[in-house]
Design an enzyme around this catalytic site. Structure first.
Site, PDB file in Angstrom:
ATOM      1  N   SER A 109       0.845  -1.197   0.000  1.00  0.00           N
ATOM      2  CA  SER A 109       0.000   0.000   0.000  1.00  0.00           C
ATOM      3  C   SER A 109       0.878   1.243   0.000  1.00  0.00           C
ATOM      4  CB  SER A 109      -0.892   0.017   1.248  1.00  0.00           C
ATOM      5  OG  SER A 109      -1.543   1.273   1.359  1.00  0.00           O
ATOM      6  N   ARG A 168     -16.583   4.524   8.119  1.00  0.00           N
ATOM      7  CA  ARG A 168     -16.533   3.213   8.782  1.00  0.00           C
ATOM      8  C   ARG A 168     -16.940   3.366  10.243  1.00  0.00           C
ATOM      9  NH1 ARG A 168     -10.822   2.613   5.744  1.00  0.00           N
ATOM     10  NH2 ARG A 168     -11.735   2.522   3.673  1.00  0.00           N
ATOM     11  N   HIS A 239     -13.132  -3.074  -2.079  1.00  0.00           N
ATOM     12  CA  HIS A 239     -12.249  -2.499  -1.058  1.00  0.00           C
ATOM     13  C   HIS A 239     -12.524  -3.149   0.311  1.00  0.00           C
ATOM     14  CE1 HIS A 239      -9.574   1.200  -0.843  1.00  0.00           C
ATOM     15  NE2 HIS A 239      -9.582   0.810   0.428  1.00  0.00           N
ATOM     16  N   ARG A 274     -11.852 -16.652   2.416  1.00  0.00           N
ATOM     17  CA  ARG A 274     -11.442 -17.107   3.744  1.00  0.00           C
ATOM     18  C   ARG A 274     -11.000 -18.558   3.793  1.00  0.00           C
ATOM     19  NH1 ARG A 274     -11.199 -12.609   3.791  1.00  0.00           N
ATOM     20  NH2 ARG A 274     -12.299 -11.032   5.002  1.00  0.00           N
TER      21      ARG A 274
HETATM   22  C1  LIG Z   1      -6.727  -2.521   7.127  1.00  0.00           C
HETATM   23  C2  LIG Z   1      -6.960  -2.436   5.646  1.00  0.00           C
HETATM   24  C3  LIG Z   1      -6.281  -1.481   4.901  1.00  0.00           C
HETATM   25  C4  LIG Z   1      -6.512  -1.401   3.531  1.00  0.00           C
HETATM   26  N1  LIG Z   1      -5.790  -0.504   2.800  1.00  0.00           N
HETATM   27  C5  LIG Z   1      -5.976  -0.433   1.461  1.00  0.00           C
HETATM   28  C6  LIG Z   1      -5.204   0.454   0.661  1.00  0.00           C
HETATM   29  O1  LIG Z   1      -4.324   1.146   1.145  1.00  0.00           O
HETATM   30  N2  LIG Z   1      -5.484   0.494  -0.668  1.00  0.00           N
HETATM   31  C7  LIG Z   1      -6.448  -0.306  -1.245  1.00  0.00           C
HETATM   32  O2  LIG Z   1      -6.682  -0.231  -2.450  1.00  0.00           O
HETATM   33  N3  LIG Z   1      -7.158  -1.179  -0.509  1.00  0.00           N
HETATM   34  C8  LIG Z   1      -6.935  -1.261   0.809  1.00  0.00           C
HETATM   35  N4  LIG Z   1      -7.632  -2.171   1.538  1.00  0.00           N
HETATM   36  C9  LIG Z   1      -8.540  -3.111   0.843  1.00  0.00           C
HETATM   37  C10 LIG Z   1      -7.766  -4.385   0.453  1.00  0.00           C
HETATM   38  O3  LIG Z   1      -6.782  -4.123  -0.508  1.00  0.00           O
HETATM   39  C11 LIG Z   1      -8.691  -5.458  -0.127  1.00  0.00           C
HETATM   40  O4  LIG Z   1      -9.405  -4.939  -1.220  1.00  0.00           O
HETATM   41  C12 LIG Z   1      -9.679  -6.052   0.886  1.00  0.00           C
HETATM   42  O5  LIG Z   1      -9.150  -6.051   2.185  1.00  0.00           O
HETATM   43  C13 LIG Z   1     -10.039  -7.473   0.473  1.00  0.00           C
HETATM   44  O6  LIG Z   1     -10.992  -8.008   1.310  1.00  0.00           O
HETATM   45  P1  LIG Z   1     -10.679  -9.043   2.507  1.00  0.00           P
HETATM   46  O7  LIG Z   1     -10.038  -8.232   3.589  1.00  0.00           O
HETATM   47  O8  LIG Z   1     -12.049  -9.513   2.872  1.00  0.00           O
HETATM   48  O9  LIG Z   1      -9.793 -10.131   1.981  1.00  0.00           O
HETATM   49  C14 LIG Z   1      -7.409  -2.268   2.898  1.00  0.00           C
HETATM   50  C15 LIG Z   1      -8.075  -3.239   3.660  1.00  0.00           C
HETATM   51  C16 LIG Z   1      -7.844  -3.336   5.020  1.00  0.00           C
HETATM   52  C17 LIG Z   1      -8.568  -4.406   5.797  1.00  0.00           C
HETATM   53  C1  LIG Z   2      -7.134   9.056   3.217  1.00  0.00           C
HETATM   54  C2  LIG Z   2      -7.642   7.641   3.134  1.00  0.00           C
HETATM   55  C3  LIG Z   2      -6.579   6.637   3.365  1.00  0.00           C
HETATM   56  C4  LIG Z   2      -7.081   5.242   3.392  1.00  0.00           C
HETATM   57  C5  LIG Z   2      -5.957   4.300   3.300  1.00  0.00           C
HETATM   58  C6  LIG Z   2      -6.218   2.915   3.660  1.00  0.00           C
HETATM   59  C7  LIG Z   2      -7.416   2.285   3.053  1.00  0.00           C
HETATM   60  O1  LIG Z   2      -7.616   2.292   1.844  1.00  0.00           O
HETATM   61  C8  LIG Z   2      -8.347   1.602   3.951  1.00  0.00           C
HETATM   62  O2  LIG Z   2      -9.263   0.932   3.441  1.00  0.00           O
HETATM   63  O3  LIG Z   2      -8.224   1.742   5.182  1.00  0.00           O
END
Ligand SMILES: Cc1cc2nc3c(=O)[nH]c(=O)nc-3n(C[C@H](O)[C@H](O)[C@H](O)COP(=O)(O)O)c2cc1C
Ligand SMILES: CCCCCCC(=O)C(=O)O
Length: 346
Positions: A109, A168, A239, A274
């Site tokens: 990320s 959220r 996401h 999962r």
């Molecule tokens: C804590 C956390 C941070 C995340 N940060 C990003 C991010 O920086 N950019 C992004 O495109 N998706 C982000 N995601 C989404 C993940 O890339 C992904 O799409 C998603 O977690 C997949 O679902 P799952 O957690 O059920 O496997 C984040 C998800 C979580 C749980």
């Molecule tokens: C300013 C937004 C940052 C979010 C970065 C992480 C993310 O995508 C997430 O789902 O949490």
């Protein structure tokens, strides 16, 4: 260390909930609104039943898949997830080392809690992709691309589904405050770009020496636009249900997108995967590979690099057994006819 790690994937989630501070756990585990899509991301895979064939010689099994034209040992990729030192002091470096040790691809990320140059240096043996945004200041995006090239990252994963940050409830209630990102600190405090369009994607594709994968599509029409913009691949993703509640779960969205893409670019999928059997279903429905999010954060929280490696190995063990029991010898053989709506979901 491995002997003290959990024996099953659900146990990793349980152990992570014990070791993570409450605010961090809420930020990691939570999603938008009432978390209806969060639940359905998982349940939508469970609503699919598998058809098994017996008395097939499955003594040799091949989990390998082709991703961006390269044969990989298996289809598991770590999804981009922000601020991984919140899970474990080893952070992004440990996560990248862990998934690399299990033969998977690490997506870093851009909101990382460690710098990409350090991840590149200390996880040099891991195939790494760099996650980016179209930032309001396009120069920041360009500098991240330059950094990815310099660090030997092999693809860009562009988040398309975050014009603004989702709301959220679970983490807001814990008053979770996002930390700064050392990876972005020397560029600028990154903010999101609500004015980004497909033209920006096309410009990025033209200027980038690395293939661009567009992440965060649910609609066939958007998959078509991604192809027209020159994307090398797409990720069917909501996401992790963190942007908007009640959007379609990814298992539900995948088939129509696959049909639209018709093999022209790679189709990846994430959200709610999962179990190894969920990977089987994703591949059978036409995905080329899967990204896994939270479960690998649980691995990182519980056991650092070893925990990530072990979690991926559990997925692979389940995937391998599923292939054998289904009477299938390779991931490439999986096709839509082996999944059907489950009688228990009617
Ligand atoms: C804590 C956390 C941070 C995340 N940060 C990003 C991010 O920086 N950019 C992004 O495109 N998706 C982000 N995601 C989404 C993940 O890339 C992904 O799409 C998603 O977690 C997949 O679902 P799952 O957690 O059920 O496997 C984040 C998800 C979580 C749980
Ligand atoms: C300013 C937004 C940052 C979010 C970065 C992480 C993310 O995508 C997430 O789902 O949490």
């Amino acid at each position: 260390m491995t002997s003290t790690l959990p024996l099953t994937l659900p146990e990793f989630a349980e152990r992570a909930a014990e070791v993570l501070p409450d605010g961090v756990l809420r930020y990691f585990a939570g999603a938008a609104g009432d978390e209806i899509t969060l639940a359905d991301n998982v349940v939508a895979w469970q609503r699919l039943a598998l058809r098994q064939r017996v008395l097939v010689d499955v003594s040799k099994r091949d989990l390998s898949v082709e991703i961006l034209g390269v044969r990989r040992p298996h289809p598991v990729i770590m999804a981009p997830m922000a601020w991984q030192t919140l899970a474990n002091p080893g952070g992004e470096i440990a996560a990248a080392q862990g998934i690399g040790a299990a033969g998977g691809i690490y997506t870093m990320s851009c909101w990382a809690s460690q710098h990409a140059d350090d991840v590149a240096a200390q996880a040099a043996d891991t195939t790494r992709w760099m996650h980016i945004h179209i930032f309001p200041d396009r120069d920041i995006t360009q500098r991240l691309v330059d950094r990815a090239v310099r660090g030997g990252f092999e693809a860009l994963v562009l988040t398309a589904d975050q014009p603004v940050a989702g709301r959220r409830d679970r983490s807001m209630r814990a008053q979770f405050a996002r930390p700064g990102s050392p990876n972005l600190a020397d560029l600028a405090p990154g903010s999101l770009e609500p004015a980004q369009t497909w033209e920006d994607v096309a410009e990025l594709v033209t200027s980038s020496p690395l293939p661009v994968i567009v992440k965060g599509l649910l609609e066939p029409g958007d998959a078509e636009l991604a192809i027209q913009a020159g994307a090398a691949g797409i990720v069917v993703s909501n996401h992790g249900a963190r942007q908007l509640d009640t959007v379609l779960s990814t298992a539900s969205a995948l088939p129509a997108v696959v049909e639209q893409v018709a093999g022209r670019v790679d189709v990846l999928v994430d959200g709610g995967i999962r179990r190894g059997s969920d990977i089987v279903k994703a591949l059978a429905l036409g995905a080329d590979a899967v990204l896994i999010g939270r479960p690998l954060l649980w691995g990182l929280a519980v056991g650092g690099a070893d925990g990530v490696r072990h979690s991926v190995e559990l997925y692979l063990k389940e995937l391998d057994i599923a292939l054998a029991v289904l009477g299938v010898t390779s991931a490439a053989e999986l096709e839509p006819s082996i999944v059907l709506p489950a009688p228990w979901s009617a």
